[in-house]
Design an enzyme around this catalytic site. Structure first.
Site, PDB file in Angstrom:
ATOM      1  CD  GLU A 189      -2.707   1.109   2.600  1.00 17.06           C
ATOM      2  OE1 GLU A 189      -3.871   1.535   2.570  1.00 17.06           O
ATOM      3  OE2 GLU A 189      -2.177   0.638   3.647  1.00 17.06           O
TER       4      GLU A 189
ATOM      5  CD  GLU B 200      -6.249   6.797   4.853  1.00 20.24           C
ATOM      6  OE1 GLU B 200      -6.272   5.949   5.765  1.00 20.24           O
ATOM      7  OE2 GLU B 200      -5.477   6.725   3.874  1.00 20.24           O
TER       8      GLU B 200
END
Length: 221
Positions: A117, A208
């Site tokens: 990620e 996010e």
């Protein structure tokens, strides 16, 4: 549960009976607020909205490469538009972002084999997302200095289910929302310090939030 595709077919039948071609009903449906995890394509862009269900989060696809997201007392979410698969591309974007707590704007994606990620963070709030990570160097790119970090997540959500995987980070030291991100520069810099990527899965220009509130409207060009 009735799927959105089934709903869309039903609405299409009704709108065909009640309105002339070109009616805005389906356009407005395409801009519906999404509140649970979903992926798909919109106006030629891949979009991904993931939330663990905590708090109130609404994601909306806009025209072209635009999206907006609003969140209140969220737990954790990641949302944005981009490409699937991703690549070492140069990404230009613009937008507005408001959150004075734990939230950030980044070029975000995943690779497989190895499962990684990654984040190229352009802006963050009052919490540096690299806190607790191992610093490995810096990279100069697109008019700024980014610090490079690595972390490991254990038994965490991933595109392959609950897994253990590495996270790679480039965190810009002079924050901005908008500009160009040359992904190749970061991928090369990561490789130079031993951080290897795998086969690209999706890549999005993401917002996010973690245990925070805020709003953002971002356009990928």
């Amino acid at each position: 549960m009735v799927s959105f595709s089934s709903l869309l077919l039903a609405v299409s039948a009704v709108s065909g009976a009640l309105a002339a071609p070109g009616d805005s009903t389906l356009v407005e449906l395409a801009k519906r607020a999404i509140t649970s995890s979903e992926t798909g394509t919109n106006n030629g862009y891949y979009y991904s909205f993931w939330t663990n269900g905590g708090g109130d989060v609404e994601y909306t696809n806009g025209n072209g490469g635009q999206y907006s997201v609003k969140w209140t007392n969220c737990d954790n979410f990641v949302a944005g538009k981009g490409w699937n698969p991703g690549s070492a591309k140069t990404v230009t974007y613009s937008g507005e972002w408001e959150s004075n707590s734990n939230s950030y704007v980044s070029l975000y994606g995943w690779t497989q084999n190895p499962l990684v990620e990654y984040y190229i963070v352009d802006k963050y709030g009052d919490y540096d997302p690299s806190t607790g990570a191992t610093e490995l160097g810096t990279v100069e790119s697109d008019g700024g200095t980014y610090k490079i970090y690595k972390t490991t997540r254990e038994n965490a959500p991933s595109i392959e289910g609950t897994s253990t995987f590495n996270q790679y980070w480039s965190v810009r030291q002079s924050g901005r929302v908008g500009g160009t991100i040359t992904a190749q520069n970061h991928f090369d810099a990561w490789a130079n310090v031993g951080l290897q990527l795998g086969t690209h899965n999706y890549m999005i220009l993401a917002t996010e939030g973690y245990k925070s509130s805020g709003s953002a409207t971002i356009t990928v060009e």
